[in-house]
Write a protein that holds these residues in place. Structure first.
Motif, mmCIF file in Angstrom:
data_model
loop_
_atom_site.group_PDB
_atom_site.id
_atom_site.type_symbol
_atom_site.label_atom_id
_atom_site.label_comp_id
_atom_site.label_asym_id
_atom_site.label_seq_id
_atom_site.Cartn_x
_atom_site.Cartn_y
_atom_site.Cartn_z
ATOM 1 N N ASP A 484 0.933 -1.140 -0.092
ATOM 2 C CA ASP A 484 -0.101 0.031 0.193
ATOM 3 C C ASP A 484 0.869 1.223 0.066
ATOM 4 N N SER A 485 1.344 1.595 -1.273
ATOM 5 C CA SER A 485 2.217 2.799 -1.487
ATOM 6 C C SER A 485 1.413 4.204 -1.043
ATOM 7 N N ALA A 486 0.344 4.207 -1.064
ATOM 8 C CA ALA A 486 -0.607 5.541 -0.633
ATOM 9 C C ALA A 486 -0.758 5.651 0.605
ATOM 10 N N ARG A 508 15.178 11.175 5.212
ATOM 11 C CA ARG A 508 14.966 12.312 4.176
ATOM 12 C C ARG A 508 14.438 11.686 3.052
ATOM 13 N N ALA A 509 15.231 10.513 2.746
ATOM 14 C CA ALA A 509 14.972 9.629 1.471
ATOM 15 C C ALA A 509 13.637 9.035 1.446
ATOM 16 N N ILE A 510 13.287 8.536 2.626
ATOM 17 C CA ILE A 510 11.796 7.998 2.917
ATOM 18 C C ILE A 510 10.673 9.067 2.833
ATOM 19 N N PHE A 511 10.978 10.274 3.219
ATOM 20 C CA PHE A 511 9.991 11.139 3.269
ATOM 21 C C PHE A 511 10.106 11.632 1.630
ATOM 22 N N GLU A 512 11.106 11.868 0.898
ATOM 23 C CA GLU A 512 11.013 12.133 -0.400
ATOM 24 C C GLU A 512 10.100 11.374 -1.079
ATOM 25 N N LEU A 513 10.441 10.041 -0.866
ATOM 26 C CA LEU A 513 9.978 8.889 -1.722
ATOM 27 C C LEU A 513 8.176 8.877 -1.467
ATOM 28 N N GLY A 514 7.899 9.319 -0.169
ATOM 29 C CA GLY A 514 6.426 9.270 0.370
ATOM 30 C C GLY A 514 5.783 10.333 -0.679
ATOM 31 N N VAL A 515 6.455 11.637 -0.397
ATOM 32 C CA VAL A 515 5.748 12.703 -1.029
ATOM 33 C C VAL A 515 5.515 12.879 -2.612
ATOM 34 N N SER A 516 6.724 11.839 -3.146
ATOM 35 C CA SER A 516 6.464 11.687 -4.499
ATOM 36 C C SER A 516 5.573 10.704 -5.062
ATOM 37 N N GLN A 517 4.935 9.967 -4.290
ATOM 38 C CA GLN A 517 3.760 9.086 -4.561
ATOM 39 C C GLN A 517 2.609 9.892 -5.059
ATOM 40 N N LYS A 518 2.030 9.785 -6.311
ATOM 41 C CA LYS A 518 0.849 10.483 -6.794
ATOM 42 C C LYS A 518 -0.494 10.011 -6.105
ATOM 43 N N PRO A 519 -1.007 8.784 -6.035
ATOM 44 C CA PRO A 519 -1.959 8.567 -5.437
ATOM 45 C C PRO A 519 -1.822 8.372 -3.825
ATOM 46 N N LEU A 520 -1.989 9.245 -3.056
ATOM 47 C CA LEU A 520 -1.643 9.184 -1.622
ATOM 48 C C LEU A 520 -2.733 9.704 -0.705
ATOM 49 N N SER A 521 -2.939 8.826 0.289
ATOM 50 C CA SER A 521 -3.992 9.343 1.122
ATOM 51 C C SER A 521 -3.588 10.163 2.257
ATOM 52 N N GLU A 552 3.377 25.102 -4.247
ATOM 53 C CA GLU A 552 3.468 24.805 -5.790
ATOM 54 C C GLU A 552 2.151 23.605 -5.722
ATOM 55 N N LEU A 553 2.215 22.895 -4.771
ATOM 56 C CA LEU A 553 0.973 21.695 -5.134
ATOM 57 C C LEU A 553 -0.266 21.906 -4.508
ATOM 58 N N SER A 554 -0.232 22.602 -3.571
ATOM 59 C CA SER A 554 -1.784 22.841 -2.896
ATOM 60 C C SER A 554 -1.622 24.344 -2.113
ATOM 61 N N ALA A 555 -1.947 25.444 -2.794
ATOM 62 C CA ALA A 555 -1.638 26.672 -2.120
ATOM 63 C C ALA A 555 -2.900 27.059 -1.270
#
Length: 723
Positions: A484-486, A508-521, A552-555
Motif C-alpha cells: 500500500d504505497s498510498a 529524508r530519502a523515505i520522506f522524499e519517496l513518500g511525497v513523490s507518490q501520486k495516489p496518496l491518502s 506549488e502543489l496545494s496553495a
C-alpha cells in the motif's frame, strides 16, 4: 313514520300530566290476566280414588306409548305410582323402563332412591348390585352403593363392595375413597396394603409420594423411607425415568428435611440433579436452592446458585445457540467456579471436573460456527477461540492444547474473504512467550502472504522493533509500502523509525519517496511530518524549500498561514551545532530566532495569491491570523495597515435568473479590490467607514450597515477557527 325511521317530534314541551315508571309498572301488574289454574278435586271415597288413578294411569300409558324412549315420561309415571304408595306398580314401571334402556344411569339412581325412601333397603342393595354388575365403569353407582353400606354400619359389606370395585382398576379418586374409609375406621395397615395395590396398578410419581406421606404421617418413618427407596429403584438410572421421578426425589428430600436429616436430603438432591439434564430440572433446582438457603453453608449455597445459573444459560441457548454473549457469560461462570474451587483448596479430582466443564462449554460454543461469509457475523465468535486459548495457556498451563486451539481457529476462518489480524498476532505472541521465535516469524509470514492487511504489517513490525530487529523491521516496512504505497501513516512510521535510529539520510530519502507518490491518502499528514522533521533538525532552509514545494502543489490558506508562522517562530539550531552541548544534558537546546519581516512577506504573498484566485473567505481567514501576528510581533502601524485591509460587509441586490425575483445578498467588499475596480465608489465607502468608526467611538447607536459588518467579521473569525 317513513322508511322505518322514528317519527319526527314537533312538540318537545313536557306533558301536563307526568307519568312515572313506578306508575307504569303498577298499572301493568294490575291489568295482567290471571293464569289458568286447574280446579282442585277432592276425593270423597274409594270409588272416586280408583276412578282418578285409572284416569291418570291411562294418561301415562298413552304418553309412554307415544314416546316409549323418553326416560322422563317413565320417571314421572314411576314417581307418581310411588306417591300413591303403589310400590309394586312403581317397581313394575321401573322394570319396564329398564327393559327399554338398561344403561340409563338416571333411571337406576331414581329407582334406588325410590326404594330407599320407602325404606326397602334390601331392594336397594339388590338394585345397586344389579347396576354395578351391568355398569361397572360408572363410578357414581359404586359411590352410592358404598355409601349405603357404610350408612348402615356394614363396614365389611362396604369393604367387599370396594374390593369388587378395585378389581376393575378405577381412577385415583376411587382408591383414595377406599383408603379414606379405612382411615376413618383406623385400619391403617389395610390402608397401607391398599396403597401397595394402587402402586401395582398405577405406578406414577404422585402415587408414590402420597404413599410416602401417609407412612410419614402415621410415624412409620422406616416404612416411608422404604417406600421412597422402592420408588427410586423402580425408576432406575435411565434419564427419562429419573426426569419423571422428580416429584419423588423432591418429596423424599423434603421428608428428610422435616426429620432434620439434612445430609440425607442434600445427597438426594445432588443424586437427582446429577442425573437430570439441567434444562429440565428447574423446579428441583429451585427446591434445592431454597433448602441450601435454609440449612446449607456458604460453599453449598454458592454451588446451588451456580447450578441455577447454568440452567438459565442452557435455557437461553436452547432458543438461540448462536447467542455468543450468553456463551461468554457461561464460560466466565464456569471459569469463576473453577477458580473458587482452586482457592478453597478442593481435591484434584474436583478441580479436574471443573476444568472439564469449562472445556465442554468452550467446545460447545466454538462449534456454533456463524452462518454465511460476512465478517460482521464472525467478530464476536472469534473471541470465543481467543478466550479458550488464553484459558488453556494462563490457567491450566496446557500449552500444547492452546497451540492446537489457535491452529484450529486459523483453519476455520475463510482467509480468502476476510481475516482477523488479532488472531494471527495473538498466536505469534504465544509462540514468542514459548520462546519459539522462528515459529512466530513463520506464522506472521504466512499471514502476510495469505491475507495481507494493514494491522498484520503493523503488528509484525511492532514485534520486530520490540525484539530490536531493526533490519527485519525495515524489510517489513518495504513490503508494507509495496502492498500500500498510498498509505501516508506507513511512510511516517517508517521515517520515524529511521529517525530514532539517527539515520537522517534514510529518513529524508523515505520522506522524499513518500511525497513523490501520486495516489496518496491524506498527503497533508506526510508533508507536515516531513516539515516537522526538518524543523526539529534545525534546517530552516530545508523546511522553507518544503513549504515552497507544498505551495506549488496545494496553495491552501492553511499552508500559507503555517508557512508564515514558521518564519516567525524560533527553531532549534542545526544538529551539528548541538553536538557540542551533548555533554551537558540539563542544558536547554539552543534555538535560532525567527524573522517577523520574512513572515510578513509570506503573509503578503499569500494574500496576493488568494486575491488573484478570488477567494474572499480564505483572504479573511488569512487577514485574521495576520492581524493576530502583528499584534504580538508588529507595531501599531502594522496592525492598522492589516486592519485597513479588512473587508466591509455590504448588501447587494440582484435579479435571480431562474425565478426573476430580486434577491438580497451579503457580500464582502475589500478596499484594494474597490480601489482598483471603482475608485469613486471606494472613496465613498472609505468615508462611510470613517464615519462609522467615529460613531462607534462616540457611543452612539450603530447603523444597520455597521452592525452587519461586525457580525460578518465575527462569523468569519469563527469560520477560520473551525477550519
Amino acid at each position: 313514520m317513513q322508511d322505518g325511521r322514528a317519527p319526527r317530534i314537533k312538540n318537545r314541551a313536557p306533558a301536563a300530566i307526568q307519568i312515572t315508571a313506578e306508575q307504569l309498572l303498577r298499572e301493568a301488574q294490575e291489568r295482567q290476566e290471571t293464569a289458568f289454574r286447574a280446579p282442585k278435586q277432592r276425593v270423597e271415597d274409594f270409588e272416586e280414588l280408583h276412578e282418578y288413578r285409572g284416569r291418570k294411569r291411562k294418561e301415562f300409558e298413552e304418553r309412554i306409548r307415544r314416546t316409549r324412549g323418553s326416560i322422563k315420561e317413565w320417571l314421572q309415571y314411576a314417581n307418581w305410582e310411588a306417591s300413591q304408595n303403589e310400590f309394586p306398580r312403581s317397581r313394575s314401571v321401573y322394570e319396564r323402563a329398564l327393559d327399554v334402556d338398561p344403561r340409563s344411569i338416571q333411571l337406576w339412581l331414581s329407582y334406588s332412591e325410590m326404594e330407599l325412601k320407602s325404606r326397602n333397603v334390601q331392594h336397594a342393595r339388590n338394585l345397586f348390585d344389579r347396576a354395578v354388575t351391568l355398569l361397572p365403569r360408572v363410578d357414581q353407582l359404586w359411590y352410592k352403593y358404598v355409601y349405603l353400606e357404610e350408612l348402615l354400619q356394614n363396614v365389611p359389606g362396604a369393604r367387599q363392595v370396594f374390593e369388587r370395585w378395585m378389581q376393575w382398576e378405577p381412577d385415583d379418586k376411587a382408591w383414595q375413597a377406599y383408603i379414606k374409609m379405612e382411615e376413618r375406621y383406623n385400619e391403617l395397615d389395610r390402608a397401607s396394603a391398599i396403597y401397595e395395590r394402587w402402586i401395582t396398578v398405577r405406578p406414577e410419581p404422585r402415587v408414590w409420594v402420597k404413599w410416602g406421606k401417609f407412612e410419614e404421617e402415621r410415624a412409620k418413618l422406616d416404612k416411608a423411607r422404604e417406600v421412597f427407596q422402592t420408588a427410586l429403584e423402580f425408576y432406575g438410572d435411565d434419564e427419562e425415568q429419573i426426569e419423571k421421578a422428580q416429584a419423588v426425589f423432591g418429596a423424599f428430600a423434603k421428608m428428610e428435611t422435616r426429620l432434620k436429616e439434612y445430609e440425607r436430603a442434600r445427597v438426594i438432591y445432588k443424586f437427582a440433579l446429577a442425573r437430570i439434564p439441567r434444562s429440565k430440572s428447574a423446579t428441583l433446582y429451585a427446591a434445592y436452592t431454597k433448602f441450601e438457603k435454609q440449612h446449607g453453608t456458604r460453599s453449598t449455597l454458592e454451588s446451588t446458585v451456580l447450578g441455577k445459573r447454568r440452567i438459565q444459560y442452557e435455557e437461553e441457548l436452547s432458543h438461540d445457540g448462536r447467542n455468543y454473549d450468553v456463551w461468554f457469560d457461561y464460560a466466565r461462570l464456569e471459569e469463576g467456579a473453577w477458580r473458587d474451587l482452586k482457592d478453597e483448596g478442593a481435591t484434584k479430582e474436583e478441580e479436574e471436573a471443573a476444568i472439564v466443564r469449562v472445556r465442554e462449554v468452550y467446545e460447545r460454543a466454538v462449534a456454533q460456527v456463524p452462518p454465511g461469509s460476512e465478517k460482521r457475523h464472525w467478530r464476536r465468535y472469534i473471541f470465543l477461540w481467543l478466550d479458550y486459548a488464553l484459558f488453556e495457556e494462563i490457567e491450566t498451563k496446557d500449552y500444547g492444547r492452546a497451540r492446537q486451539i489457535y491452529q484450529e481457529a486459523i483453519k476455520l476462518v475463510p482467509h480468502k474473504q476476510f481475516t482477523f489480524a488479532k488472531l494471527w498476532l495473538m498466536f505469534a505472541k504465544f509462540e514468542i512467550r514459548r520462546l519459539d521465535l522462528p515459529a512466530a516469524r513463520k506464522l506472521m509470514g504466512v499471514a502476510i502472504g495469505m491475507c495481507p492487511k494493514e494491522a498484520l504489517f503493523k503488528g509484525y513490525i511492532e514485534l520486530e522493533v520490540e525484539l530490536r530487529e531493526f533490519d527485519r523491521a525495515r524489510k517489513l516496512y518495504e513490503k508494507y509500502l509495496e502492498f500500500d504505497s498510498a498509505n501516508s501513516p506507513a511512510w511516517i512510521k517508517f521515517a520515524e523509525l529511521e529517525s530514532q535510529l539517527q539515520d537522517f539520510a534514510r529518513t529524508r530519502a523515505i520522506f522524499e519517496l513518500g511525497v513523490s507518490q501520486k495516489p496518496l491518502s491524506m498527503p497533508e499528514l506526510l508533508w507536515k511530518a516531513y516539515i516537522d522533521f526538518e524543523i526539529e533538525e534545525g534546517e530552516r532552509e530545508a523546511a522553507r524549500k518544503l513549504y515552497e514545494r507544498l505551495i506549488e502543489l496545494s496553495a491552501h490558506v492553511k499552508v500559507w498561514i503555517s508557512y508564515a508562522l514558521f518564519e516567525a517562530e524560533p527553531i532549534p539550531v542545526p544538529r551539528d551545532e548541538r553536538e557540542d552541548d551533548d555533554d551537558d544534558e540539563e542544558a536547554e537546546v539552543r534555538v535560532a530566532p525567527g524573522d517577523p519581516a520574512v513572515a510578513r512577506g509570506v503573509f503578503q504573498r499569500g494574500y496576493n495569491f488568494l486575491k488573484e484566485k478570488g477567494l474572499k473567505s480564505e483572504r479573511v481567514a488569512l487577514l485574521e491570523v495576520w492581524k493576530t501576528f502583528e499584534e504580538s510581533h508588529g507595531t501599531a502601524a502594522e496592525v492598522e495597515k492589516v486592519q485597513g485591509m479588512m473587508p466591509i460587509v455590504s448588501k447587494r441586490r440582484h435579479v435571480d435568473a431562474e425565478t426573476g425575483q430580486t434577491v438580497e445578498d451579503w457580500d464582502m467588499v475589500f478596499a484594494d479590490d474597490e480601489r482598483e475596480s471603482n475608485p469613486t465608489t471606494f472613496k465613498f465607502l472609505q468615508m462611510a467607514h470613517a464615519w462609522k468608526n467615529s460613531q462607534a467611538k462616540e457611543g452612539g447607536v450603530l447603523s444597520g450597515f455597521t452592525a452587519a459588518a461586525q457580525q460578518d467579521d465575527v462569523a468569519s473569525s469563527h469560520g477560520d477557527e473551525s477550519d
